[in-house]
Design a protein around this motif. Structure first.
Motif, PDB file in Angstrom:
ATOM      1  N   UNK A  57       0.886  -1.165   0.000  1.00  0.00           N
ATOM      2  CA  UNK A  57       0.000   0.000   0.000  1.00  0.00           C
ATOM      3  C   UNK A  57       0.920   1.210   0.000  1.00  0.00           C
ATOM      4  N   UNK A  58       0.971   1.931  -1.110  1.00  0.00           N
ATOM      5  CA  UNK A  58       1.967   2.978  -1.308  1.00  0.00           C
ATOM      6  C   UNK A  58       1.330   4.371  -1.306  1.00  0.00           C
ATOM      7  N   UNK A  59       1.672   5.154  -0.278  1.00  0.00           N
ATOM      8  CA  UNK A  59       1.249   6.553  -0.276  1.00  0.00           C
ATOM      9  C   UNK A  59       2.048   7.266  -1.369  1.00  0.00           C
ATOM     10  N   UNK A  60       1.395   8.093  -2.141  1.00  0.00           N
ATOM     11  CA  UNK A  60       2.072   8.751  -3.258  1.00  0.00           C
ATOM     12  C   UNK A  60       2.923   9.938  -2.794  1.00  0.00           C
ATOM     13  N   UNK A  61       2.450  10.643  -1.767  1.00  0.00           N
ATOM     14  CA  UNK A  61       3.162  11.831  -1.302  1.00  0.00           C
ATOM     15  C   UNK A  61       3.920  11.511  -0.016  1.00  0.00           C
ATOM     16  N   UNK A  62       5.222  11.214  -0.160  1.00  0.00           N
ATOM     17  CA  UNK A  62       6.058  10.890   0.992  1.00  0.00           C
ATOM     18  C   UNK A  62       7.379  11.633   0.909  1.00  0.00           C
ATOM     19  N   UNK A  63       8.070  11.750   2.043  1.00  0.00           N
ATOM     20  CA  UNK A  63       9.376  12.409   2.041  1.00  0.00           C
ATOM     21  C   UNK A  63      10.437  11.541   1.358  1.00  0.00           C
ATOM     22  N   UNK A  64      11.540  12.150   0.996  1.00  0.00           N
ATOM     23  CA  UNK A  64      12.697  11.497   0.376  1.00  0.00           C
ATOM     24  C   UNK A  64      12.406  11.048  -1.049  1.00  0.00           C
ATOM     25  N   UNK A  65      11.544  10.058  -1.181  1.00  0.00           N
ATOM     26  CA  UNK A  65      11.230   9.511  -2.497  1.00  0.00           C
ATOM     27  C   UNK A  65       9.718   9.351  -2.552  1.00  0.00           C
ATOM     28  N   UNK A  70       9.243   5.409  -5.867  1.00  0.00           N
ATOM     29  CA  UNK A  70       9.489   4.137  -5.191  1.00  0.00           C
ATOM     30  C   UNK A  70       8.915   2.973  -6.003  1.00  0.00           C
ATOM     31  N   UNK A  71       7.713   3.159  -6.534  1.00  0.00           N
ATOM     32  CA  UNK A  71       7.088   2.099  -7.336  1.00  0.00           C
ATOM     33  C   UNK A  71       7.908   1.826  -8.599  1.00  0.00           C
ATOM     34  N   UNK A  72       8.368   2.869  -9.265  1.00  0.00           N
ATOM     35  CA  UNK A  72       9.199   2.687 -10.461  1.00  0.00           C
ATOM     36  C   UNK A  72      10.451   1.881 -10.123  1.00  0.00           C
ATOM     37  N   UNK A  73      11.047   2.167  -8.965  1.00  0.00           N
ATOM     38  CA  UNK A  73      12.252   1.452  -8.542  1.00  0.00           C
ATOM     39  C   UNK A  73      11.936  -0.008  -8.193  1.00  0.00           C
ATOM     40  N   UNK A  74      10.832  -0.235  -7.485  1.00  0.00           N
ATOM     41  CA  UNK A  74      10.414  -1.599  -7.124  1.00  0.00           C
ATOM     42  C   UNK A  74      10.183  -2.423  -8.386  1.00  0.00           C
ATOM     43  N   UNK A  75       9.576  -1.822  -9.392  1.00  0.00           N
ATOM     44  CA  UNK A  75       9.269  -2.546 -10.632  1.00  0.00           C
ATOM     45  C   UNK A  75      10.518  -2.991 -11.386  1.00  0.00           C
ATOM     46  N   UNK A  76      11.665  -2.385 -11.092  1.00  0.00           N
ATOM     47  CA  UNK A  76      12.914  -2.806 -11.740  1.00  0.00           C
ATOM     48  C   UNK A  76      13.329  -4.206 -11.275  1.00  0.00           C
ATOM     49  N   UNK A  90      -6.659  12.547  -6.061  1.00  0.00           N
ATOM     50  CA  UNK A  90      -7.133  11.794  -7.223  1.00  0.00           C
ATOM     51  C   UNK A  90      -7.828  12.725  -8.210  1.00  0.00           C
ATOM     52  N   UNK A  91      -7.090  13.163  -9.194  1.00  0.00           N
ATOM     53  CA  UNK A  91      -7.622  14.055 -10.225  1.00  0.00           C
ATOM     54  C   UNK A  91      -7.734  13.286 -11.536  1.00  0.00           C
ATOM     55  N   UNK A  92      -8.431  13.864 -12.487  1.00  0.00           N
ATOM     56  CA  UNK A  92      -8.541  13.242 -13.806  1.00  0.00           C
ATOM     57  C   UNK A  92      -7.131  13.019 -14.350  1.00  0.00           C
ATOM     58  N   UNK A  93      -6.871  11.836 -14.841  1.00  0.00           N
ATOM     59  CA  UNK A  93      -5.551  11.527 -15.385  1.00  0.00           C
ATOM     60  C   UNK A  93      -4.600  10.916 -14.365  1.00  0.00           C
ATOM     61  N   UNK A  94      -4.886  11.060 -13.066  1.00  0.00           N
ATOM     62  CA  UNK A  94      -3.996  10.502 -12.039  1.00  0.00           C
ATOM     63  C   UNK A  94      -3.944   8.989 -12.101  1.00  0.00           C
ATOM     64  N   UNK A  95      -5.103   8.358 -12.306  1.00  0.00           N
ATOM     65  CA  UNK A  95      -5.153   6.895 -12.350  1.00  0.00           C
ATOM     66  C   UNK A  95      -4.213   6.381 -13.440  1.00  0.00           C
ATOM     67  N   UNK A  96      -4.266   6.999 -14.605  1.00  0.00           N
ATOM     68  CA  UNK A  96      -3.420   6.589 -15.721  1.00  0.00           C
ATOM     69  C   UNK A  96      -1.942   6.766 -15.373  1.00  0.00           C
ATOM     70  N   UNK A  97      -1.598   7.904 -14.742  1.00  0.00           N
ATOM     71  CA  UNK A  97      -0.200   8.160 -14.354  1.00  0.00           C
ATOM     72  C   UNK A  97       0.290   7.101 -13.376  1.00  0.00           C
ATOM     73  N   UNK A 101       3.175   4.191 -13.959  1.00  0.00           N
ATOM     74  CA  UNK A 101       4.343   4.092 -13.082  1.00  0.00           C
ATOM     75  C   UNK A 101       4.519   2.685 -12.522  1.00  0.00           C
ATOM     76  N   UNK A 102       3.530   1.826 -12.727  1.00  0.00           N
ATOM     77  CA  UNK A 102       3.657   0.454 -12.263  1.00  0.00           C
ATOM     78  C   UNK A 102       2.732   0.080 -11.120  1.00  0.00           C
ATOM     79  N   UNK A 103       1.892   1.015 -10.691  1.00  0.00           N
ATOM     80  CA  UNK A 103       0.922   0.686  -9.649  1.00  0.00           C
ATOM     81  C   UNK A 103      -0.128  -0.255 -10.245  1.00  0.00           C
ATOM     82  N   UNK A 104      -0.584  -1.185  -9.440  1.00  0.00           N
ATOM     83  CA  UNK A 104      -1.578  -2.156  -9.883  1.00  0.00           C
ATOM     84  C   UNK A 104      -2.971  -1.530  -9.868  1.00  0.00           C
TER      85      UNK A 104
END
Length: 124
Positions: A57-65, A70-76, A90-97, A101-104
């Motif tokens: 469960x990944x919060x999108x707005x976090x410190x450092x990274x 983080x998801x892009x790095x995990x997907x590597x 959650x705005x229009x277009x956010x789901x696609x972004x 990025x690799x979120x399920x």
């Protein structure tokens, strides 16, 4: 509640104390084991070090990274673990972004207990 839920480990990557308390309470009451990461760097490290994690469960707005970074790095190194983004923005277009990025999947804050449990069960 299924018998194997106790063996299900969920990584909660979140820096907001209230969200941590709420989500941890919901998940542990459903029988899940919860591991916590306070930032994106910790989340990446924990996913790398704990191959028995079932879901992130990944919060999108976090410190450092950010959660996206983080998801892009995990997907590597792990393409299969479900990563559910949690966002208050959650705005229009956010789901696609987030999916790009690799979120399920993603869930909007404030998070409802029913929606959270249903979404997690969908991917386990």
């Amino acid at each position: 509640m299924s018998e194997n839920k106790g063996k299900v480990k969920i990584l909660l990557a979140e820096d907001d104390k209230l969200s941590i308390t709420y989500i941890t309470t919901v998940l542990t009451s459903e029988g899940f084991d919860v591991i916590h990461a306070a930032n994106g760097d910790d989340a990446v490290r924990i996913v790398r070090e704990m191959p028995d994690l079932s879901l992130v469960l990944m919060d999108i707005k976090m410190p450092d990274k950010s959660g996206i970074e983080a998801t892009l790095e995990i997907r590597k190194f792990n393409k299969s673990i479900p990563v559910i983004a949690q966002t208050a923005f959650a705005l229009a277009g956010d789901r696609e972004k987030l999916l790009e990025a690799g979120c399920t999947d993603y869930i909007s804050k404030p998070i409802s207990r029913k929606d959270l449990v249903a979404l997690i069960n969908k991917y386990l």
